[in-house]
Design a protein around this motif. Structure first.
Motif, short mmCIF file in Angstrom:
data_model
loop_
_atom_site.label_atom_id
_atom_site.label_comp_id
_atom_site.label_asym_id
_atom_site.label_seq_id
_atom_site.Cartn_x
_atom_site.Cartn_y
_atom_site.Cartn_z
N TYR A 1 -31.48 8.47 14.73
CA TYR A 1 -32.07 9.58 15.47
C TYR A 1 -31.65 10.92 14.87
O TYR A 1 -30.50 11.12 14.49
N GLU A 2 -32.60 11.84 14.81
CA GLU A 2 -32.33 13.19 14.31
C GLU A 2 -31.64 14.01 15.39
O GLU A 2 -31.61 13.62 16.57
N ALA A 3 -31.13 15.16 15.02
CA ALA A 3 -30.55 16.09 15.99
C ALA A 3 -31.63 16.47 17.01
O ALA A 3 -32.81 16.53 16.68
N ARG A 4 -31.20 16.73 18.24
CA ARG A 4 -32.16 17.09 19.28
C ARG A 4 -31.51 18.02 20.28
O ARG A 4 -30.29 18.09 20.40
N ASN A 5 -32.38 18.74 21.01
CA ASN A 5 -31.90 19.60 22.08
C ASN A 5 -31.58 18.76 23.31
O ASN A 5 -32.27 17.77 23.59
N VAL A 6 -30.53 19.15 24.01
CA VAL A 6 -30.14 18.48 25.25
C VAL A 6 -29.83 19.53 26.31
O VAL A 6 -29.42 20.63 26.00
N VAL A 7 -30.07 19.15 27.56
CA VAL A 7 -29.71 20.01 28.68
C VAL A 7 -28.26 19.71 29.02
O VAL A 7 -27.90 18.57 29.28
N LYS A 8 -27.44 20.75 29.00
CA LYS A 8 -26.02 20.57 29.28
C LYS A 8 -25.67 20.90 30.73
O LYS A 8 -24.73 20.34 31.28
N PHE A 9 -26.41 21.84 31.32
CA PHE A 9 -26.06 22.29 32.67
C PHE A 9 -27.25 23.01 33.29
O PHE A 9 -28.05 23.61 32.58
N TYR A 10 -27.35 22.94 34.61
CA TYR A 10 -28.39 23.66 35.35
C TYR A 10 -27.76 24.87 36.04
O TYR A 10 -26.72 24.75 36.67
N ALA B 1 -61.51 10.84 12.06
CA ALA B 1 -60.43 11.70 12.55
C ALA B 1 -59.49 12.06 11.40
O ALA B 1 -59.21 11.22 10.54
N PRO B 2 -59.01 13.30 11.36
CA PRO B 2 -58.13 13.71 10.26
C PRO B 2 -56.74 13.07 10.39
O PRO B 2 -56.29 12.75 11.48
N ASP B 3 -56.09 12.86 9.26
CA ASP B 3 -54.71 12.41 9.25
C ASP B 3 -53.82 13.63 9.41
O ASP B 3 -54.02 14.64 8.75
N LEU B 4 -52.88 13.55 10.30
CA LEU B 4 -51.96 14.66 10.52
C LEU B 4 -50.60 14.31 9.93
O LEU B 4 -50.14 13.18 10.02
N GLU B 5 -49.99 15.32 9.35
CA GLU B 5 -48.64 15.12 8.84
C GLU B 5 -47.68 15.11 10.02
O GLU B 5 -47.93 15.71 11.05
N ASP B 6 -46.54 14.42 9.83
CA ASP B 6 -45.51 14.47 10.85
C ASP B 6 -45.05 15.91 10.99
O ASP B 6 -44.78 16.59 10.00
N ARG B 7 -45.02 16.38 12.23
CA ARG B 7 -44.59 17.75 12.47
C ARG B 7 -43.13 17.74 12.89
O ARG B 7 -42.72 16.94 13.71
N GLN B 8 -42.38 18.60 12.30
CA GLN B 8 -40.99 18.78 12.68
C GLN B 8 -40.88 20.02 13.54
O GLN B 8 -41.32 21.09 13.13
N PHE B 9 -40.32 19.88 14.71
CA PHE B 9 -40.10 21.04 15.56
C PHE B 9 -38.70 21.58 15.29
O PHE B 9 -37.75 20.83 15.14
N GLU B 10 -38.63 22.88 15.20
CA GLU B 10 -37.32 23.49 15.04
C GLU B 10 -36.58 23.36 16.36
O GLU B 10 -37.16 23.52 17.43
N LEU B 11 -35.31 23.10 16.27
CA LEU B 11 -34.49 23.01 17.47
C LEU B 11 -34.31 24.40 18.07
O LEU B 11 -34.25 25.40 17.35
N LEU B 12 -34.24 24.44 19.37
CA LEU B 12 -33.91 25.70 20.04
C LEU B 12 -32.45 26.00 19.79
O LEU B 12 -31.61 25.09 19.83
#
Length: 187
Positions: free
Chosen positions: A117-126, A14-25
């Motif tokens: 912990y890195e910055a992350r997206n959070v739900v503030k309101f519905y 199996a290939p080694d995958l690099e850590d992927r960083q997702f851009e924050l919304l």
């Protein structure tokens, strides 16, 4: 479902995958559907972990601390959010499965990095994806007492059923109208 992966997967090839960083919304309002709702125990009570799939195919996650012995405010916010989701979808939430496929508009924010912990997206309101600012009170619908009351009742009620059923899914009254039904189709 579980199964043996012999012949399907080999750890050594199996290939080694690099850590992927997702851009924050970027902060803003996003429409989506709740695709997973799971009740989990926490050190201070219980929470509902939500996975919301947005229309842009990204996911945001929210934890509703419905029982929180360490913060009455967190519990109040979670219970209010749960009620709001139910009102938006014309449902009375009684089980985590009642949340699955609920349509919502979420106000997404960004939580800055904290500790390890890195910055992350959070739900503030519905919010209501249809743009309504306030929902009518959600109450179980009352069934008509007689067949004549059923004929004079509105065709579709806005009140939800306790199990989240839509008005067109309700069972019909057992009594039928006295007038004969002309069911012949002319050809």
């Amino acid at each position: 479902m579980s199964g043996n992966l012999s012949g399907l997967y080999d750890h050594n090839s199996a290939p080694d995958l690099e850590d992927r960083q997702f851009e924050l919304l970027p902060p803003g309002d996003y429409d989506g559907d709740i695709v997973k709702a799971e009740l989990r125990e926490t050190r201070s009570g219980n929470m509902i972990a939500l996975d919301i799939k947005l229309d842009n195919n990204r996911h945001v996650f929210d934890n509703l601390n419905i029982v929180c012995r360490t913060s009455a405010k967190a519990e109040e916010i979670a219970r209010g959010s749960l009620k709001r989701i139910g009102q938006i979808n014309n449902r009375i939430i009684q089980d985590t499965q009642d949340l699955v496929l609920c349509r919502v508009r979420v106000q997404v924010g960004v939580q800055p990095p904290q500790g390890n912990y890195e910055a992350r997206n959070v739900v503030k309101f519905y919010k209501d994806p249809n743009g309504a600012t306030a929902s009518a009170p959600v109450r179980p619908a009352a069934r008509p007492a007689t067949a004549s009351a059923a004929r004079t009742a509105p065709a579709a009620s806005a009140a939800p059923q306790a199990n989240g059923a839509r008005s067109w899914m309700r069972s019909q009254p057992a009594q039928q109208a006295a007038a004969p039904i002309d069911d012949e189709i002319p050809f």
